[in-house]
Design a protein around this motif. Structure first.
Motif, PDB file in Angstrom:
ATOM      1  N   ARG A   1      56.333  97.329  23.998  1.00  0.00           N
ATOM      2  CA  ARG A   1      56.709  97.776  22.431  1.00  0.00           C
ATOM      3  C   ARG A   1      57.815  97.877  21.504  1.00  0.00           C
ATOM      4  O   ARG A   1      57.897  98.088  20.449  1.00  0.00           O
ATOM      5  N   GLY A   2      58.604  97.126  22.034  1.00  0.00           N
ATOM      6  CA  GLY A   2      59.748  96.865  21.245  1.00  0.00           C
ATOM      7  C   GLY A   2      59.969  96.323  20.227  1.00  0.00           C
ATOM      8  O   GLY A   2      60.009  96.816  18.576  1.00  0.00           O
ATOM      9  N   ARG A   3      58.659  95.271  20.614  1.00  0.00           N
ATOM     10  CA  ARG A   3      58.075  93.885  19.027  1.00  0.00           C
ATOM     11  C   ARG A   3      57.255  94.269  18.421  1.00  0.00           C
ATOM     12  O   ARG A   3      57.582  94.215  17.236  1.00  0.00           O
ATOM     13  N   GLN A   4      56.645  95.748  19.406  1.00  0.00           N
ATOM     14  CA  GLN A   4      55.665  95.921  18.546  1.00  0.00           C
ATOM     15  C   GLN A   4      55.622  97.633  17.879  1.00  0.00           C
ATOM     16  O   GLN A   4      55.537  97.150  16.114  1.00  0.00           O
ATOM     17  N   HIS A   5      56.612  97.879  17.460  1.00  0.00           N
ATOM     18  CA  HIS A   5      56.649  99.165  17.161  1.00  0.00           C
ATOM     19  C   HIS A   5      57.666  97.989  15.856  1.00  0.00           C
ATOM     20  O   HIS A   5      58.313  99.154  14.365  1.00  0.00           O
ATOM     21  N   GLU A   6      58.919  96.988  16.015  1.00  0.00           N
ATOM     22  CA  GLU A   6      59.434  96.113  15.278  1.00  0.00           C
ATOM     23  C   GLU A   6      58.290  95.946  13.597  1.00  0.00           C
ATOM     24  O   GLU A   6      58.581  96.393  12.772  1.00  0.00           O
ATOM     25  N   ASN A   7      57.870  95.636  14.256  1.00  0.00           N
ATOM     26  CA  ASN A   7      56.717  95.051  12.980  1.00  0.00           C
ATOM     27  C   ASN A   7      55.421  95.634  12.392  1.00  0.00           C
ATOM     28  O   ASN A   7      55.512  96.142  11.345  1.00  0.00           O
ATOM     29  N   VAL A   8      55.455  96.836  13.057  1.00  0.00           N
ATOM     30  CA  VAL A   8      54.602  98.837  12.427  1.00  0.00           C
ATOM     31  C   VAL A   8      55.734  98.942  11.213  1.00  0.00           C
ATOM     32  O   VAL A   8      55.670  99.149  10.193  1.00  0.00           O
ATOM     33  N   VAL A   9      56.784  98.994  11.612  1.00  0.00           N
ATOM     34  CA  VAL A   9      58.187  99.551  10.202  1.00  0.00           C
ATOM     35  C   VAL A   9      58.420  99.034   9.666  1.00  0.00           C
ATOM     36  O   VAL A   9      58.434  99.244   8.082  1.00  0.00           O
ATOM     37  N   ASN A  10      58.726  97.503   9.987  1.00  0.00           N
ATOM     38  CA  ASN A  10      58.815  96.307   8.877  1.00  0.00           C
ATOM     39  C   ASN A  10      57.222  95.911   7.840  1.00  0.00           C
ATOM     40  O   ASN A  10      57.492  95.878   6.339  1.00  0.00           O
ATOM     41  N   ALA A  11      55.797  96.180   8.513  1.00  0.00           N
ATOM     42  CA  ALA A  11      54.846  96.485   7.721  1.00  0.00           C
ATOM     43  C   ALA A  11      55.217  97.263   6.845  1.00  0.00           C
ATOM     44  O   ALA A  11      54.924  97.436   5.868  1.00  0.00           O
ATOM     45  N   ALA A  12      55.361  98.561   7.229  1.00  0.00           N
ATOM     46  CA  ALA A  12      55.359  99.867   6.217  1.00  0.00           C
ATOM     47  C   ALA A  12      56.062  99.492   5.044  1.00  0.00           C
ATOM     48  O   ALA A  12      56.165 100.485   4.223  1.00  0.00           O
ATOM     49  N   VAL A  13      57.614  98.634   5.179  1.00  0.00           N
ATOM     50  CA  VAL A  13      58.710  98.458   4.647  1.00  0.00           C
ATOM     51  C   VAL A  13      57.573  97.851   3.137  1.00  0.00           C
ATOM     52  O   VAL A  13      57.896  97.783   1.792  1.00  0.00           O
ATOM     53  N   GLU A  14      57.328  96.956   4.094  1.00  0.00           N
ATOM     54  CA  GLU A  14      56.256  95.840   2.965  1.00  0.00           C
ATOM     55  C   GLU A  14      55.731  96.816   1.831  1.00  0.00           C
ATOM     56  O   GLU A  14      54.781  95.705   1.141  1.00  0.00           O
ATOM     57  N   ALA A  15      54.500  97.133   3.144  1.00  0.00           N
ATOM     58  CA  ALA A  15      53.396  97.566   2.362  1.00  0.00           C
ATOM     59  C   ALA A  15      54.052  98.597   1.211  1.00  0.00           C
ATOM     60  O   ALA A  15      53.149  99.713   0.686  1.00  0.00           O
ATOM     61  N   LYS A  16      55.200  99.387   1.457  1.00  0.00           N
ATOM     62  CA  LYS A  16      55.880 100.443   0.206  1.00  0.00           C
ATOM     63  C   LYS A  16      54.872 101.628   1.153  1.00  0.00           C
ATOM     64  O   LYS A  16      54.449 102.714   0.097  1.00  0.00           O
ATOM     65  N   VAL A  17      54.695 102.341   2.061  1.00  0.00           N
ATOM     66  CA  VAL A  17      54.418 103.484   2.787  1.00  0.00           C
ATOM     67  C   VAL A  17      55.175 103.926   2.564  1.00  0.00           C
ATOM     68  O   VAL A  17      56.318 104.181   2.320  1.00  0.00           O
ATOM     69  N   GLY A  18      54.406 105.812   2.228  1.00  0.00           N
ATOM     70  CA  GLY A  18      55.328 106.960   1.286  1.00  0.00           C
ATOM     71  C   GLY A  18      55.926 107.277   2.115  1.00  0.00           C
ATOM     72  O   GLY A  18      57.152 107.561   2.032  1.00  0.00           O
ATOM     73  N   HIS A  19      55.656 107.743   3.590  1.00  0.00           N
ATOM     74  CA  HIS A  19      56.357 108.545   4.311  1.00  0.00           C
ATOM     75  C   HIS A  19      55.263 108.308   5.525  1.00  0.00           C
ATOM     76  O   HIS A  19      54.292 107.810   6.337  1.00  0.00           O
ATOM     77  N   VAL A  20      56.665 108.051   7.233  1.00  0.00           N
ATOM     78  CA  VAL A  20      55.651 107.774   8.359  1.00  0.00           C
ATOM     79  C   VAL A  20      56.562 108.813   9.309  1.00  0.00           C
ATOM     80  O   VAL A  20      57.531 109.376   9.678  1.00  0.00           O
ATOM     81  N   VAL A  21      54.443 109.153   9.971  1.00  0.00           N
ATOM     82  CA  VAL A  21      55.604 110.075  10.777  1.00  0.00           C
ATOM     83  C   VAL A  21      54.768 109.768  12.265  1.00  0.00           C
ATOM     84  O   VAL A  21      54.308 109.351  12.416  1.00  0.00           O
ATOM     85  N   TYR A  22      56.379 109.985  13.219  1.00  0.00           N
ATOM     86  CA  TYR A  22      56.711 108.531  14.517  1.00  0.00           C
ATOM     87  C   TYR A  22      56.349 109.608  15.800  1.00  0.00           C
ATOM     88  O   TYR A  22      56.825 111.166  15.929  1.00  0.00           O
ATOM     89  N   THR A  23      55.629 109.868  16.731  1.00  0.00           N
ATOM     90  CA  THR A  23      55.123 110.205  18.127  1.00  0.00           C
ATOM     91  C   THR A  23      56.674 109.317  18.779  1.00  0.00           C
ATOM     92  O   THR A  23      56.503 108.830  18.755  1.00  0.00           O
ATOM     93  N   SER A  24      57.867 110.372  19.000  1.00  0.00           N
ATOM     94  CA  SER A  24      58.518 109.954  19.921  1.00  0.00           C
ATOM     95  C   SER A  24      58.507 110.842  20.986  1.00  0.00           C
ATOM     96  O   SER A  24      57.024 111.049  20.979  1.00  0.00           O
ATOM     97  N   PHE A  25      59.697 110.845  21.309  1.00  0.00           N
ATOM     98  CA  PHE A  25      58.511 111.915  23.223  1.00  0.00           C
ATOM     99  C   PHE A  25      60.613 112.986  23.443  1.00  0.00           C
ATOM    100  O   PHE A  25      61.872 112.480  23.126  1.00  0.00           O
ATOM    101  N   GLN A  26      60.698 113.956  23.556  1.00  0.00           N
ATOM    102  CA  GLN A  26      61.432 114.731  24.226  1.00  0.00           C
ATOM    103  C   GLN A  26      62.790 114.481  25.303  1.00  0.00           C
ATOM    104  O   GLN A  26      62.420 113.741  26.345  1.00  0.00           O
ATOM    105  N   ARG A  27      64.333 114.794  25.033  1.00  0.00           N
ATOM    106  CA  ARG A  27      64.856 113.733  26.266  1.00  0.00           C
ATOM    107  C   ARG A  27      66.563 114.711  25.905  1.00  0.00           C
ATOM    108  O   ARG A  27      66.017 115.265  24.513  1.00  0.00           O
TER     109      ARG A  27
END
Length: 292
Positions: A82-108
């Motif tokens: 998951r760590g590597r996968q999520h880096e891919n998602v965030v970096n891809a969103a940056v390169e694609a110039k996504v306007g806004h990312v809504v991420y599902t994290s968890f309570q802790r």
């Protein structure tokens, strides 16, 4: 204006978000990400655009995220990758110039390596930090434990044994329904003023395993009690019963975290986003166990 892209649509949460979103936004304004072309047909029938891509393939994500204004980013289920996968998602969103990312994290509560669920928490913390340092607009949704997990935690033999057997002590959890979490996500995706904010999304009350046992007993008329063994005894008993070790570790980790108060905090964020209180544990248990 770009489209809203929903990931995780072949899973429970992502599909509920998609269905709720389509009551607010025309299908022409929605895109979904699926890993396999074989699973694309049902979504095309809804009239949404389908992008084929995987969290493991950054290039596919860059292509999928093109012209996306808002991205609903469901966390991956492969904890090892998951760590590597999520880096891919965030970096891809940056390169694609996504306007806004809504991420599902968890309570802790505990964000250090001393947490009994750090093996889960670590990649969520990594992803939140990646988003905060990325330059992207983001919203972090810190989900409470799904109410729908209760039958899994208590097991399918409670009426045979009469016991909920979890090392959760007297800890309490503010369970939240997936449908309520999905409704909150749609409120963020279709609303304004949520940029660069974090929300803690919990149910309206925190309940213990002892209270869950009492509620199930009252609903069914069958006596169910709660026993809290040590993690060592819990592990030994489930191993003896043939439960795979990875599941034992997962259940034990979450139960000990429950005992330590990781999920006990009740927040009003969910109610503010959806305009009502979230569904109660009691109503859910009535739905699940009412006919037992």
């Amino acid at each position: 204006m770009g489209k809203i892209l929903i990931t995780g649509v072949t899973g429970h949460l992502g599909r509920i978000v998609l269905d709720k979103l389509l009551t607010k936004v025309p299908a022409s304004g929605v895109k979904v990400l699926v890993r396999d072309e074989a699973k694309a047909a049902p979504f095309r029938q809804l009239g949404v655009e389908v992008a084929i891509g995987s969290y493991d393939d950054k290039a596919s994500l860059i292509a999928a995220f093109k012209d996306v204004d808002k991205l609903y980013f469901v966390s991956g289920s492969d904890t090892a990758a998951r760590g590597r996968q999520h880096e891919n998602v965030v970096n891809a969103a940056v390169e694609a110039k996504v306007g806004h990312v809504v991420y599902t994290s968890f309570q802790r509560k505990n964000e250090t390596s001393t947490s009994s669920i750090y093996f889960i928490a670590s990649t969520h913390l990594l992803t939140e930090n990646l988003l905060k340092s990325s330059g992207l607009k983001y919203t972090i949704l810190k989900h409470g434990i799904y109410t729908e997990m209760i039958p899994i935690f208590v097991g399918d033999k409670i009426f045979e044994t009469g016991v909920i057997f979890q090392p959760g002590g007297e800890g309490r959890t503010a369970y939240a329904l997936r449908s309520d979490l999905a409704e909150a996500a749609v409120a963020v995706l279709t609303g304004q003023g949520h940029e660069n904010k974090s929300y803690e999304l919990t149910g309206p009350e925190a309940v213990s395993y002892a209270e869950i046992a009492a509620k199930i007993s009252a609903i069914t008329g069958k006596n169910v009690s709660y026993v809290s063994p040590t993690p060592e005894v819990f592990t030994a008993e489930l191993t003896k019963a043939g439960v795979p070790s990875e599941y034992i570790g997962l259940f034990a980790g979450f139960s000990v975290a429950n005992k330590e108060g990781e999920f006990a905090s009740v927040s009003s964020d969910l109610e503010k986003l959806i305009g009502r209180k979230g569904g109660s544990v009691e109503a859910y248990l009535q739905q699940v166990y009412g006919g037992k």
